[in-house]
Write a protein that holds these residues in place. Structure first.
Motif, PDB file in Angstrom:
ATOM      1  N   LEU A 337      38.670  82.368  19.408  1.00  0.00           N
ATOM      2  CA  LEU A 337      38.155  81.040  18.114  1.00  0.00           C
ATOM      3  C   LEU A 337      39.297  81.362  16.820  1.00  0.00           C
ATOM      4  O   LEU A 337      40.030  80.473  16.614  1.00  0.00           O
ATOM      5  N   GLY A 377      36.410  80.313  23.891  1.00  0.00           N
ATOM      6  CA  GLY A 377      36.478  80.536  22.382  1.00  0.00           C
ATOM      7  C   GLY A 377      37.371  79.598  21.740  1.00  0.00           C
ATOM      8  O   GLY A 377      37.097  78.701  20.492  1.00  0.00           O
ATOM      9  N   ALA A 381      37.065  76.303  18.732  1.00  0.00           N
ATOM     10  CA  ALA A 381      37.874  76.243  17.639  1.00  0.00           C
ATOM     11  C   ALA A 381      38.411  74.776  17.406  1.00  0.00           C
ATOM     12  O   ALA A 381      38.811  74.226  16.422  1.00  0.00           O
ATOM     13  N   TYR A 413      30.492  78.030  15.278  1.00  0.00           N
ATOM     14  CA  TYR A 413      31.113  78.209  16.152  1.00  0.00           C
ATOM     15  C   TYR A 413      31.535  79.449  16.884  1.00  0.00           C
ATOM     16  O   TYR A 413      31.489  79.674  18.197  1.00  0.00           O
ATOM     17  N   TRP A 414      31.953  80.315  16.157  1.00  0.00           N
ATOM     18  CA  TRP A 414      32.172  81.735  16.668  1.00  0.00           C
ATOM     19  C   TRP A 414      30.827  82.307  17.298  1.00  0.00           C
ATOM     20  O   TRP A 414      30.923  83.060  18.484  1.00  0.00           O
ATOM     21  N   SER A 417      30.562  80.588  20.659  1.00  0.00           N
ATOM     22  CA  SER A 417      31.301  81.234  21.541  1.00  0.00           C
ATOM     23  C   SER A 417      31.248  82.605  22.210  1.00  0.00           C
ATOM     24  O   SER A 417      31.269  82.962  23.106  1.00  0.00           O
TER      25      SER A 417
END
Length: 433
Positions: A337, A377, A381, A413-414, A417
């Motif tokens: 990411l 990942g 992003a 988001y991280w 992922s």
């Protein structure tokens, strides 16, 4: 010497793609060809390398042409608009229902794999609802991006096709491997939507607490002539049948899209001029993506033919501690990411991924495992990267500063992922070692 020229080529490709001074088609074709010339290979040999590389991308390139046009035509019929309106109506005045509806709408809207289209379907429809209910519009941005990232694992979404090109395999076959992880990602996004709905309520969101927004219907009226509301059921059945065929793999993916597109055009727009108009409307985007894939195939062909990747990998191996080598794919999966934020899609998949795959192979890591780890990942992003044009479109439509969107969304988001990567390891999609 071979490794040195190889690294110089990677740096040149990544630099030119990040700068955006040249078309990816030009960069991915000319730079590898020049590198091969410097290594002493003749024009005929290089042409053969390119020919062999393009052969591996043919099916994926054709897939993009028909898939982009198909979903573009379905969007013209108004199929997505009707679904959006129904979900917004069902959500009513419940904040959590609105955030969950946002996730569902963004997921469905991204069936076509086109970021700008998803943004234009999801955000304008929901922005007035968010303002009316005083829901932080960063949540709208965050959920749209998260769902786009997970849905981008579809074979016509871009990243999967690019990774498949590097692996010299069919994008549909790669997608089948990733389907369990994608399903988990979609479930995770619904959970995030519920949590963000609770967050919004805690910060004062609710019916009657915001402001009314007048929706500009001018653009919708211009497209009204193309709408086919009476054929909604037919178009939904056709699309569901198409996805079912793709998920089973009983027919080559681009053949399925070609047949579905032909049926969709014949039923919705039984007029030659209108059919030609719609194909010409959506063809440019489809052809640009396909041409980029073919040029990426040329690059991969030069990589393989010259043996550059092997030499470069040997140099890197000399610097990598042996205890870390067997977990290289997991390391890059976790870092995918942040790397995706800094490196454009083409540079990531055609510049970084082949090298990581080659290095990982020397430690016994299956190239497929490395690719799967790096795809997950990177996809998340997508809508928070300053290198993606649709990011600016989305922030502009919601009137949110990019820095505020990044601060709010990147941790989420991280987290999604990493959860998807852990599940991928647990399911054996990405073996630990």
């Amino acid at each position: 010497m071979v490794a040195l020229i190889g690294f110089a080529m990677i740096v040149a490709i990544v630099f030119l793609l990040l700068k955006g001074k040249m078309s990816p088609i030009v960069v991915l074709t000319l730079i590898p060809a020049i590198a091969a010339l410097l290594l002493g290979f003749g024009p005929i040999e290089i042409a053969d390398f390119i020919k062999d590389g393009i052969k591996t991308t043919t099916s994926n390139g054709i897939l993009f042409i028909f898939s982009v046009i198909y979903f573009g035509v379905m969007s013209d019929t108004g199929m997505f608009d009707v679904i959006v309106q129904k979900l917004v109506k069902l959500a009513g005045n419940n904040v959590i229902a609105v955030t969950v509806a946002t996730a569902l709408i963004a997921t469905i809207a991204h069936l076509d794999g086109t970021t700008a289209t998803t943004v234009l379907i999801t955000i304008p429809a929901l922005y007035p609802v968010y303002k009316k209910m005083n829901i932080d519009t960063r949540i709208l941005l965050c959920l749209t991006g998260a769902c786009m990232g997970v849905m981008n694992l579809l074979p016509w979404g871009g990243p999967v096709a690019r990774a498949a090109t590097v692996l010299s395999m069919d994008a549909n076959d790669l997608w089948h491997i990733l389907i369990p992880v994608q399903i988990l990602g979609l479930i995770a996004n619904i959970a995030v939507a519920v949590l963000l709905g609770m967050f919004a309520i805690k910060h004062g969101a609710g019916q009657g607490k915001g402001e009314e927004i007048t929706v500009d219907e001018k653009a919708q009226q211009e497209e009204e002539a193309l709408r086919r509301p009476k054929l909604l059921i037919f178009n939904l059945v056709l699309t569901v049948a198409l996805l079912a065929v793709l998920s089973t793999g009983v027919v080559t993916s681009y053949v399925a899209f070609l047949v579905a597109l032909s049926i969709g055009l014949a039923v919705n727009y039984p007029d030659l001029k209108l059919q030609d108009k719609l194909i010409k409307k959506h063809a440019p985007a489809a052809l640009i993506i396909s041409a980029t894939l073919f040029s990426a195939g040329a690059m991969v062909g030069v990589f393989d033919g010259t043996g550059m990747l092997t030499e470069m990998a040997n140099v890197i191996i000399s610097f990598v501690p042996s205890f870390m080598g067997q977990y290289l794919h997991i390391i890059f999966g976790i870092l995918a990411l942040p790397l995706g934020l800094c490196i454009g899609t083409d540079a990531y998949f055609y510049g970084i991924m082949p090298l990581v795959i080659e290095v990982g192979s020397t430690y016994g890591i299956d190239p497929l495992s490395t690719a799967c780890a790096m795809i997950i990942g990177k996809n998340l992003a997508l809508m928070v990267s300053p290198l993606v044009p649709a990011t600016y479109l989305a922030t502009g439509l919601t009137d949110v500063e990019l820095k505020d969107h990044m601060k709010f969304s990147i941790p989420i988001y991280w987290g999604v992922s990493v959860v998807m990567l852990i599940v991928a390891v647990f399911l054996g999609v990405v073996p630990l070692h």
